[in-house]
Write a protein that holds these residues in place. Sequence first.
Motif, short mmCIF file in Angstrom:
data_model
loop_
_atom_site.label_atom_id
_atom_site.label_comp_id
_atom_site.label_asym_id
_atom_site.label_seq_id
_atom_site.Cartn_x
_atom_site.Cartn_y
_atom_site.Cartn_z
N TYR A 91 0.81 -1.22 0.00
CA TYR A 91 0.00 0.00 0.00
C TYR A 91 0.84 1.27 0.00
O TYR A 91 0.31 2.37 0.18
CB TYR A 91 -0.94 0.01 1.21
CG TYR A 91 -0.29 -0.43 2.50
CD1 TYR A 91 0.47 0.45 3.26
CD2 TYR A 91 -0.41 -1.74 2.94
CE1 TYR A 91 1.09 0.04 4.42
CE2 TYR A 91 0.20 -2.16 4.11
CZ TYR A 91 0.94 -1.26 4.85
OH TYR A 91 1.57 -1.68 5.99
N LEU A 141 -8.25 3.48 0.44
CA LEU A 141 -7.65 2.64 1.49
C LEU A 141 -7.25 3.45 2.73
O LEU A 141 -6.09 3.43 3.16
CB LEU A 141 -6.44 1.87 0.95
CG LEU A 141 -6.68 0.97 -0.26
CD1 LEU A 141 -5.39 0.29 -0.67
CD2 LEU A 141 -7.75 -0.07 0.04
N HIS A 187 -5.53 1.42 5.55
CA HIS A 187 -4.16 1.06 5.17
C HIS A 187 -3.24 2.29 5.24
O HIS A 187 -2.07 2.18 5.65
CB HIS A 187 -4.13 0.48 3.76
CG HIS A 187 -4.54 -0.96 3.67
ND1 HIS A 187 -5.84 -1.35 3.50
CD2 HIS A 187 -3.81 -2.10 3.74
CE1 HIS A 187 -5.90 -2.67 3.45
NE2 HIS A 187 -4.68 -3.16 3.59
#
Length: 218
Positions: free
Chosen positions: A67, A166, A169
């Motif tokens: 990520y 995300l 993340h």
Amino acid sequence: MSLPFSGPKPLLWDISPPVHAATPVFPGDTPYQQKWAASIGPGCPVNVSEITLSPHVGAHADAPLHYSEGGASIGDTDLAPFLGPCRVIHAIGCGPLIEWAHIAHAIDDTLPARVLVRTYARMPVDRWDPQLAAYAPATVQALAERGVRLIGIDTASIDPADSKQLPSHMTIRRHDMRVLENLVLDAVDEGDYELIALPLKLVTADASPVRAVLRALR
């Protein structure tokens, strides 16, 4: 709600789902495939298989590389967060995001550096769940502020399946936290355990399968 357990409690809980050709994967991921490169028979004393899979199949640890552009691969990631005391917290049926209110009942000054959240009454090991529960970024932030170094969940992602940004993340990226996904916590009561979930030393990979287990604290 967990059913009462009768008889002696186990000392070891396997919290890894089975991995085989029918194991569900995140849409677009490479499923588990296996073929035999060698079979026992005349002139061959052994069976040898060949496998193909995404490193996100089954219970797995994400690396920062997953990520974060330029993030560390799983083979270059410190193992310490994946081994040690942890707390299992139930937030069964909560979602789509696990908010702080869903886990606050199990947070106190003795909180270990690892937190695993159970969201399913029974984890769907045989099908993909597009409505999976995920962490709210604010929950991840609050755990980080309390010294948590690793978070885990019994779904395929700490972010919603359709998320493009995300945010959870990104929160673990900012705090250099680690994550475990696709755990099976069906048979695990709330409480403290020892977590053992070491990733393979895949030196260029963005994740690694783990054989995640919990051991009773003595």
